[in-house]
Design an enzyme around this catalytic site. Structure first.
Site, PDB file in Angstrom:
ATOM      1  N   TYR A 132      -1.094  -3.708  -9.753  1.00  0.00           N
ATOM      2  CA  TYR A 132      -0.623  -2.679 -10.600  1.00  0.00           C
ATOM      3  C   TYR A 132      -1.753  -2.042 -11.382  1.00  0.00           C
ATOM      4  O   TYR A 132      -2.503  -2.728 -12.122  1.00  0.00           O
ATOM      5  CB  TYR A 132       0.491  -3.157 -11.497  1.00  0.00           C
ATOM      6  CG  TYR A 132       0.795  -2.327 -12.647  1.00  0.00           C
ATOM      7  CD1 TYR A 132       1.927  -1.024 -12.161  1.00  0.00           C
ATOM      8  CD2 TYR A 132       0.532  -2.035 -13.908  1.00  0.00           C
ATOM      9  CE1 TYR A 132       2.364  -0.026 -13.196  1.00  0.00           C
ATOM     10  CE2 TYR A 132       0.735  -1.101 -15.044  1.00  0.00           C
ATOM     11  CZ  TYR A 132       1.994  -0.167 -14.414  1.00  0.00           C
ATOM     12  OH  TYR A 132       1.977   0.642 -15.492  1.00  0.00           O
ATOM     13  N   HIS A 133      -1.838  -0.806 -11.487  1.00  0.00           N
ATOM     14  CA  HIS A 133      -3.077  -0.161 -12.199  1.00  0.00           C
ATOM     15  C   HIS A 133      -2.659   0.265 -13.685  1.00  0.00           C
ATOM     16  O   HIS A 133      -1.760   1.313 -13.780  1.00  0.00           O
ATOM     17  CB  HIS A 133      -3.531   1.269 -11.406  1.00  0.00           C
ATOM     18  CG  HIS A 133      -5.023   1.487 -11.500  1.00  0.00           C
ATOM     19  ND1 HIS A 133      -5.298   1.996 -12.855  1.00  0.00           N
ATOM     20  CD2 HIS A 133      -5.954   1.818 -10.792  1.00  0.00           C
ATOM     21  CE1 HIS A 133      -6.616   2.293 -12.737  1.00  0.00           C
ATOM     22  NE2 HIS A 133      -6.959   2.067 -11.531  1.00  0.00           N
ATOM     23  N   GLY A 134      -3.482  -0.197 -14.511  1.00  0.00           N
ATOM     24  CA  GLY A 134      -2.964  -0.046 -15.804  1.00  0.00           C
ATOM     25  C   GLY A 134      -3.790   1.446 -16.298  1.00  0.00           C
ATOM     26  O   GLY A 134      -4.689   2.099 -15.432  1.00  0.00           O
TER      27      GLY A 134
END
Length: 333
Positions: A132-134
């Site tokens: 998951y990309h912050g």
């Protein structure tokens, strides 16, 4: 002081000192210095209100500064070792491990960084890590540092093409094996036995996801096709509180319109809060010749979503994430 009062003050001055004091009071009234204290009080109030806002927008730039310091170190290291370059096949190993140590130290100090499930990363052989990309993927930097330090091997990464256009980043990207991401290049890296990290959500997820942690993958299936063509397992990954560390103003319509219309990732990022970060690695999803790219992409998305559901309280809360720094044990939600 009125005009008549001024005249009486001047007439009533019995000596030079009294006269000068009277003149000073008149000048103070004429210049408006009597209101200076009120002005300073207002200024002090404005500083009190806006200083925290300035700080949370400055901290993301400090991460960029740290990246440039890393690049500077690489340039220095390259100069220092240029005479040995012809005799050493692993010129950059020392540089990578040094920077990995610095980033690992930053994660430990600022975020109390933890990683759970590191044993699922193979010591040798390929694997595709999907995460998951912050808003700023600083958790992924910490993960890369841990792979280098604990596994003794680098992890290749796929990044957006915009990263390759940032002045000065070329050397950093080369040393840490960051690629633009054509499927053929990804397959080649995996077939050569490397680890490869990719976030299907990419820039869109970074800017427009929020504290409810939605996965913005759309219909992206390229990463799944890469895994199928390479016949490698996929390892899902998620970092708890990554959205509480840095947040984006991408939820505002104007920034969303800019991106959709012109592909300009201009949404401001703010934060840098020292919240607790815990990275969780899920069980590897093995290669299955009977599963197509669409099915595999769905399966991986469900696996990442399961990590979010298991380890992240929704919606995320910055204060709660800060307080988690004081808890020594992880509690699953």
């Amino acid at each position: 002081m009125s005009h008549s009062g001024n005249e009486s003050c001047l007439r009533g001055a019995e000596d030079t000192v009294s006269f000068l004091v009277c003149v000073f009071h008149q000048w103070e009234e004429w210049a408006g210095l009597g209101q200076l204290e009120d002005y300073l009080s207002v200024l002090e109030y404005l500083l009190w209100v806006f200083t925290p806002l300035v700080i949370v927008f400055i901290l993301p730039f400090l991460i960029v500064i740290l990246l440039y310091l890393s690049i500077l170190f690489l340039h220095v290291y390259k100069r220092k070792n240029q005479l040995r370059e012809a005799y050493c096949n692993n010129l950059w190993d020392g540089a990578r491990k040094t920077l990995a140590t610095l980033w690992d130290g930053h994660g430990a100090i600022w975020h109390g960084y933890e990683i759970h499930g590191m044993e699922k990363i193979p010591d040798i052989g390929p694997a595709l890590i999907v995460y998951y990309h912050g808003a700023i993927p600083i958790d992924y930097y910490y993960f890369l540092a841990n792979v280098i330090l604990q596994k003794g091997r680098p992890c290749h990464s796929v990044a957006d093409h915009l990263l390759f256009k940032i002045p000065g980043f070329k050397l950093l990207l080369e040393v840490f094996s960051v690629i633009h991401g054509p499927q053929e290049e990804c397959v080649r890296a995996l077939r050569n036995g490397h680890l490869l990290g990719i976030s299907p959500g990419g820039v869109r997820e970074a800017l427009f996801s929020d504290e409810t942690y939605p996965l913005l993958w759309g219909k992206r299936r390229g990463f799944a096709q890469v895994a199928i063509d390479s016949q490698v397992p996929i390892i899902p990954m998620f970092t708890q509180n990554v959205r509480e560390g840095f947040r984006s103003l991408g939820t505002l319509r104007f920034f969303r319109w800019l991106y959709e219309r012109f592909r300009l990732p201009c949404a401001p990022v703010y934060g840098g809060f020292p919240v607790k970060f815990r990275t969780f690695l899920g069980d590897p999803i093995p290669y299955d010749p009977n599963v197509n790219a669409a099915e595999l992409a769905e399966k991986v998305q469900q696996a990442v979503q399961a990590l979010i559901d298991q380890h992240q309280q929704i919606p995320g809360n910055i204060l709660r994430a800060l307080l988690e720094r004081f808890h020594s044990k992880h509690k699953e939600h």
